[in-house]
Design a protein around this motif. Structure first.
Motif, short mmCIF file in Angstrom:
data_model
loop_
_atom_site.label_atom_id
_atom_site.label_comp_id
_atom_site.label_asym_id
_atom_site.label_seq_id
_atom_site.Cartn_x
_atom_site.Cartn_y
_atom_site.Cartn_z
N GLN A 98 0.87 -1.17 0.00
CA GLN A 98 0.00 0.00 0.00
C GLN A 98 0.91 1.23 0.00
OE1 GLN A 98 -1.84 0.50 3.82
NE2 GLN A 98 -3.72 1.25 2.90
N VAL A 99 0.78 2.07 -1.03
CA VAL A 99 1.67 3.21 -1.16
C VAL A 99 0.85 4.50 -1.12
CG1 VAL A 99 3.42 4.35 -2.58
CG2 VAL A 99 3.27 1.85 -2.55
N TYR A 100 1.10 5.28 -0.08
CA TYR A 100 0.48 6.60 0.05
C TYR A 100 1.42 7.64 -0.52
CZ TYR A 100 -3.07 4.95 3.33
OH TYR A 100 -4.12 4.31 3.93
N GLN A 101 0.90 8.51 -1.39
CA GLN A 101 1.61 9.68 -1.88
C GLN A 101 1.00 10.87 -1.15
OE1 GLN A 101 4.12 9.58 -4.10
NE2 GLN A 101 3.93 7.41 -4.59
N THR A 102 1.79 11.55 -0.32
CA THR A 102 1.28 12.65 0.48
C THR A 102 2.14 13.89 0.22
OG1 THR A 102 2.65 12.49 2.46
CG2 THR A 102 0.83 10.91 2.29
N PRO A 103 1.67 15.07 0.62
CA PRO A 103 2.50 16.27 0.48
C PRO A 103 3.81 16.17 1.27
CG PRO A 103 0.23 16.88 0.94
CD PRO A 103 0.32 15.39 1.10
N ASP A 104 3.83 15.34 2.31
CA ASP A 104 5.02 15.17 3.13
C ASP A 104 5.91 14.02 2.67
OD1 ASP A 104 4.30 17.27 4.85
OD2 ASP A 104 2.96 15.92 5.95
N GLY A 105 5.53 13.36 1.58
CA GLY A 105 6.34 12.26 1.06
C GLY A 105 5.54 10.98 0.93
N VAL A 106 6.26 9.91 0.72
CA VAL A 106 5.67 8.60 0.48
C VAL A 106 5.66 7.81 1.78
CG1 VAL A 106 5.98 6.42 -0.78
CG2 VAL A 106 6.43 8.58 -1.91
N ASP A 107 4.60 7.05 2.00
CA ASP A 107 4.55 6.13 3.13
C ASP A 107 4.00 4.80 2.62
OD1 ASP A 107 4.97 5.23 5.69
OD2 ASP A 107 3.69 6.73 6.64
N VAL A 108 4.53 3.72 3.12
CA VAL A 108 4.21 2.40 2.60
C VAL A 108 3.63 1.54 3.71
CG1 VAL A 108 5.13 0.34 1.47
CG2 VAL A 108 6.04 2.59 0.88
N GLY A 109 2.54 0.85 3.39
CA GLY A 109 1.92 -0.09 4.30
C GLY A 109 1.95 -1.49 3.72
N SER A 110 1.66 -2.45 4.58
CA SER A 110 1.70 -3.86 4.18
C SER A 110 0.46 -4.58 4.69
CB SER A 110 2.97 -4.51 4.74
OG SER A 110 3.06 -5.85 4.32
N PRO A 111 -0.70 -4.30 4.09
CA PRO A 111 -1.92 -4.95 4.56
C PRO A 111 -1.94 -6.46 4.26
CG PRO A 111 -2.43 -3.05 3.17
CD PRO A 111 -0.97 -3.33 3.04
N LEU A 112 -2.62 -7.18 5.12
CA LEU A 112 -2.98 -8.58 4.87
C LEU A 112 -4.48 -8.65 5.01
CD1 LEU A 112 -2.38 -11.60 4.45
CD2 LEU A 112 -2.19 -11.80 6.94
N TRP A 113 -5.14 -9.05 3.94
CA TRP A 113 -6.59 -9.19 3.93
C TRP A 113 -6.94 -10.66 3.75
CZ3 TRP A 113 -7.85 -5.12 -0.43
CH2 TRP A 113 -7.54 -3.84 0.03
N ILE A 114 -7.85 -11.13 4.55
CA ILE A 114 -8.45 -12.44 4.34
C ILE A 114 -9.83 -12.19 3.75
CG2 ILE A 114 -9.21 -14.61 5.39
CD1 ILE A 114 -6.13 -14.07 5.57
N LEU A 115 -10.05 -12.76 2.58
CA LEU A 115 -11.34 -12.62 1.90
C LEU A 115 -12.05 -13.96 1.90
CD1 LEU A 115 -9.63 -10.19 0.77
CD2 LEU A 115 -11.12 -10.31 -1.21
N ALA A 116 -13.36 -13.92 2.02
CA ALA A 116 -14.19 -15.12 1.93
C ALA A 116 -15.21 -14.92 0.82
CB ALA A 116 -14.90 -15.38 3.26
N LYS A 117 -15.45 -15.99 0.09
CA LYS A 117 -16.41 -15.94 -1.00
C LYS A 117 -17.78 -16.32 -0.45
CE LYS A 117 -16.83 -17.34 -5.81
NZ LYS A 117 -16.25 -18.23 -6.84
#
Length: 149
Positions: A98-117
């Protein structure tokens, strides 16, 4: 119980999961809480990048409606699918960058999502987000996830 997954089903489900990711990105960038909330199971668990634990769609909705309007002002977020693991034909673990582009720079996240059908739809079921402290693209002041120290 078998965990064998048909390859043709996997391809179609992979595309459907990519659409969920794209919808989350669209909903967040355009501050559309209803579009975002429509992706969850009623009993979903969501942990924010700040560590706030939300149990159930009502709690997720209350939080989302407080933070999303205005929360993306002057920034954008993109989600890159890093890994997809079909645990069963109807349950998938989705690892994202997950990459945020902000006025203060870039910040990166690492989500883990569990999806169910459920009834033919892939729904967010148990999701956790966190910052990536050692990513080379992260701004020193961590505009989204906070300081690295």
């Amino acid at each position: 119980m078998s965990t064998d997954i048909d390859a043709s089903t996997t391809a179609a489900d992979t595309e459907a999961i990519k659409q969920v990711i794209a919808t989350v990105e669209h909903a967040q960038n355009n501050e559309l809480p209803d579009e975002f909330l429509a992706l969850f199971r009623p009993d979903a668990i969501w942990t924010t990048g700040g560590g706030k634990r939300l149990f159930g769609l009502d709690a997720i909705a209350e939080f989302t409606r407080q933070v999303l309007p205005g929360g993306m002002r002057d920034q954008t977020v993109t989600f890159e699918l890093e890994h997809l693991l079909f645990i069963r034909a109807d349950v998938a673990a989705v690892k994202l960058r997950q990459v945020y582009q902000t006025p203060d720079g870039v910040d990166v996240g690492s989500p883990l999502w569990i999806l169910a059908k459920e009834e033919g739809r892939w729904l967010l079921t148990a999701c956790q987000n966190m910052g990536v402290p050692d990513d080379e693209d992260v701004s020193p002041n961590r505009p989204v996830f906070g300081t690295t120290k």
